[in-house]
Write a protein that holds these residues in place. Structure first.
Motif, PDB file in Angstrom:
ATOM      1  N   THR A 140       0.834  -1.203   0.000  1.00  0.00           N
ATOM      2  CA  THR A 140       0.000   0.000   0.000  1.00  0.00           C
ATOM      3  C   THR A 140       0.868   1.253   0.000  1.00  0.00           C
ATOM      4  N   ARG A 141       1.908   1.247   0.807  1.00  0.00           N
ATOM      5  CA  ARG A 141       2.812   2.399   0.881  1.00  0.00           C
ATOM      6  C   ARG A 141       3.454   2.689  -0.466  1.00  0.00           C
ATOM      7  N   ARG A 142       3.660   1.644  -1.256  1.00  0.00           N
ATOM      8  CA  ARG A 142       4.302   1.797  -2.564  1.00  0.00           C
ATOM      9  C   ARG A 142       3.302   2.069  -3.691  1.00  0.00           C
ATOM     10  N   GLY A 143       2.055   2.313  -3.325  1.00  0.00           N
ATOM     11  CA  GLY A 143       1.071   2.689  -4.328  1.00  0.00           C
ATOM     12  C   GLY A 143       0.407   1.537  -5.054  1.00  0.00           C
ATOM     13  N   ILE A 144       0.562   0.342  -4.521  1.00  0.00           N
ATOM     14  CA  ILE A 144      -0.071  -0.842  -5.105  1.00  0.00           C
ATOM     15  C   ILE A 144      -1.338  -1.142  -4.310  1.00  0.00           C
ATOM     16  N   HIS A 145      -2.401  -1.542  -5.000  1.00  0.00           N
ATOM     17  CA  HIS A 145      -3.651  -1.870  -4.324  1.00  0.00           C
ATOM     18  C   HIS A 145      -3.495  -3.252  -3.683  1.00  0.00           C
ATOM     19  N   ALA A 146      -3.263  -3.253  -2.376  1.00  0.00           N
ATOM     20  CA  ALA A 146      -3.077  -4.508  -1.652  1.00  0.00           C
ATOM     21  C   ALA A 146      -4.427  -5.115  -1.279  1.00  0.00           C
ATOM     22  N   ILE A 147      -4.527  -6.425  -1.432  1.00  0.00           N
ATOM     23  CA  ILE A 147      -5.726  -7.168  -1.056  1.00  0.00           C
ATOM     24  C   ILE A 147      -5.294  -8.196  -0.016  1.00  0.00           C
ATOM     25  N   ALA A 148      -5.813  -8.049   1.184  1.00  0.00           N
ATOM     26  CA  ALA A 148      -5.441  -8.938   2.289  1.00  0.00           C
ATOM     27  C   ALA A 148      -6.505 -10.008   2.484  1.00  0.00           C
ATOM     28  N   THR A 149      -6.113 -11.111   3.097  1.00  0.00           N
ATOM     29  CA  THR A 149      -7.087 -12.113   3.530  1.00  0.00           C
ATOM     30  C   THR A 149      -6.865 -12.423   5.009  1.00  0.00           C
ATOM     31  N   VAL A 150      -7.958 -12.704   5.683  1.00  0.00           N
ATOM     32  CA  VAL A 150      -7.927 -13.172   7.071  1.00  0.00           C
ATOM     33  C   VAL A 150      -8.889 -14.342   7.180  1.00  0.00           C
ATOM     34  N   LEU A 151      -8.704 -15.166   8.164  1.00  0.00           N
ATOM     35  CA  LEU A 151      -9.633 -16.269   8.394  1.00  0.00           C
ATOM     36  C   LEU A 151     -11.037 -15.718   8.653  1.00  0.00           C
ATOM     37  N   PRO A 152     -12.068 -16.443   8.264  1.00  0.00           N
ATOM     38  CA  PRO A 152     -13.438 -15.942   8.428  1.00  0.00           C
ATOM     39  C   PRO A 152     -13.766 -15.493   9.851  1.00  0.00           C
ATOM     40  N   GLN A 153     -13.217 -16.165  10.859  1.00  0.00           N
ATOM     41  CA  GLN A 153     -13.520 -15.828  12.252  1.00  0.00           C
ATOM     42  C   GLN A 153     -12.482 -14.894  12.870  1.00  0.00           C
ATOM     43  N   GLU A 154     -11.503 -14.452  12.065  1.00  0.00           N
ATOM     44  CA  GLU A 154     -10.379 -13.673  12.579  1.00  0.00           C
ATOM     45  C   GLU A 154     -10.696 -12.182  12.598  1.00  0.00           C
ATOM     46  N   ALA A 155     -10.126 -11.475  13.570  1.00  0.00           N
ATOM     47  CA  ALA A 155     -10.300 -10.024  13.655  1.00  0.00           C
ATOM     48  C   ALA A 155      -9.708  -9.350  12.423  1.00  0.00           C
ATOM     49  N   SER A 156     -10.368  -8.297  11.953  1.00  0.00           N
ATOM     50  CA  SER A 156      -9.915  -7.597  10.750  1.00  0.00           C
ATOM     51  C   SER A 156      -9.822  -6.088  10.948  1.00  0.00           C
ATOM     52  N   GLY A 157     -10.036  -5.624  12.189  1.00  0.00           N
ATOM     53  CA  GLY A 157     -10.021  -4.191  12.453  1.00  0.00           C
ATOM     54  C   GLY A 157      -8.715  -3.521  12.085  1.00  0.00           C
ATOM     55  N   HIS A 158      -7.584  -4.241  12.246  1.00  0.00           N
ATOM     56  CA  HIS A 158      -6.281  -3.662  11.905  1.00  0.00           C
ATOM     57  C   HIS A 158      -6.180  -3.352  10.417  1.00  0.00           C
ATOM     58  N   LEU A 159      -6.912  -4.082   9.585  1.00  0.00           N
ATOM     59  CA  LEU A 159      -6.894  -3.845   8.142  1.00  0.00           C
ATOM     60  C   LEU A 159      -7.869  -2.736   7.743  1.00  0.00           C
ATOM     61  N   SER A 160      -9.081  -2.801   8.287  1.00  0.00           N
ATOM     62  CA  SER A 160     -10.061  -1.760   7.958  1.00  0.00           C
ATOM     63  C   SER A 160      -9.597  -0.408   8.466  1.00  0.00           C
ATOM     64  N   ASP A 161      -8.962  -0.363   9.624  1.00  0.00           N
ATOM     65  CA  ASP A 161      -8.446   0.897  10.160  1.00  0.00           C
ATOM     66  C   ASP A 161      -7.365   1.492   9.264  1.00  0.00           C
ATOM     67  N   ALA A 162      -6.618   0.614   8.593  1.00  0.00           N
ATOM     68  CA  ALA A 162      -5.551   1.069   7.696  1.00  0.00           C
ATOM     69  C   ALA A 162      -6.057   1.321   6.276  1.00  0.00           C
ATOM     70  N   GLY A 163      -7.349   1.093   6.044  1.00  0.00           N
ATOM     71  CA  GLY A 163      -7.925   1.316   4.718  1.00  0.00           C
ATOM     72  C   GLY A 163      -7.517   0.282   3.692  1.00  0.00           C
TER      73      GLY A 163
END
Length: 291
Positions: free
Chosen positions: A26-49
């Motif tokens: 993301t910092r390098r201007g690439i559209h990063a797509i992350a994955t997390v387990l279905p039951q895993e917390a994802s707030g750290h990703l949504s907070d970072a956009g």
């Protein structure tokens, strides 16, 4: 939109390598797509956009559903796939729970195989790059890690063969040989104990310290991510990229020394002389004549 590049990274739970990788892309201007387990917390990703989707790499349906979501987002192309999702299992080889190891192979080895099987057409269309996150564990016979080491050795050899097969299709494949990186991967193993009746029970305290240790000198995961991402964006990246704590020494010894060079080093590091003495005492008691 055609100028946008997309990088899909599996295994982006909080505190891990995957999270650091998507932050760096993301910092390098690439559209990063992350994955997390279905039951895993994802707030750290949504907070970072950061864009994220649920994924369990051991479930075929989950991978297929992810592909549909990524296709819709990217228009059917994928520039970079990073197979980062992985788990650990720490135990002596002779005391191994086979079911635990089968699960680990499903994540660490069959997970990347599933991902490439389903996403290869998108990568070929983009003339993209595949990164498979390996480990020095796949190189050296690190004690208590026989099963984890086996998953990484399998992944690394599969990755090398994949590299040869994908070359005519203009897709780069990079095997990352990671040294010890400061993550929370050990948290799921902190409860493990040597069985009381194990031949390794004399080292039970050593083992306990091993699974609860805070790695000293481990590479910062964000520094690791910066170097790995930079390598993945090169026009002609290396086939294997070694990075992280101790990789320089390990690469040298693996290249120039005999295959058993690790044996005497690990013997000392893991106190195997004490185990040998305890075993000799145990055998002497068992073989002593009884009145």
């Amino acid at each position: 939109m055609s100028g946008v590049k997309y990088a899909l990274v599996t295994g982006c739970g909080k505190g891990g390598i995957g999270e650091a990788l998507v932050a760096e892309y993301t910092r390098r201007g690439i559209h990063a797509i992350a994955t997390v387990l279905p039951q895993e917390a994802s707030g750290h990703l949504s907070d970072a956009g950061i864009t994220f989707f649920p994924l369990d790499v051991t479930v075929e349906k989950s991978v297929v559903e992810l592909k549909a979501s990524v296709q819709e987002l990217t228009g059917g192309r994928l520039d970079i796939l990073v197979n980062c999702a992985g788990i650990a299992y720490t135990m002596t080889a002779i005391d191994t729970d086979v079911a635990e190891v089968q699960r680990m192979f499903d994540v660490n080895v069959f997970g990347p195989i599933r991902m490439v099987h389903h996403f290869h057409d998108m990568l070929i269309r983009a003339e993209g790059t595949i990164l498979n996150i390996g480990s020095i564990g796949g190189i050296i016979p690190y004690l208590y890690g026989s099963s984890y080491n086996a998953t990484k050795a399998a992944l690394q050899h599969w990755s090398s063969t994949l590299r040869v097969e994908m070359a005519p299709l203009n897709v780069n494949v990079i095997t990352i040989i990671s040294g010890e990186v400061g993550t929370n991967i050990l948290k799921s193993d902190a409860h493990r104990q040597i069985p009381e009746d194990s031949y390794y029970s004399p080292l039970a305290d050593d083992f306990q310290r091993h699974v609860t240790r805070v790695p000293q000198g481990a590479t910062d995961r964000f520094k690791y991510a910066s170097n790995v991402v930079a390598t993945s964006l090169k026009q002609s990246p290396p086939a294997w990229f070694w990075y992280g704590s101790a990789t320089g020494m390990i690469r040298f010894l693996d290249t120039f020394c005999w295959r058993t060079v690790w044996d005497w080093m690990l013997w000392k590091w893991f106190n195997l002389k004490a185990l040998q003495k305890a075993h000799a005492t145990r055998m002497a008691k068992e073989q002593a004549p009884r009145d």
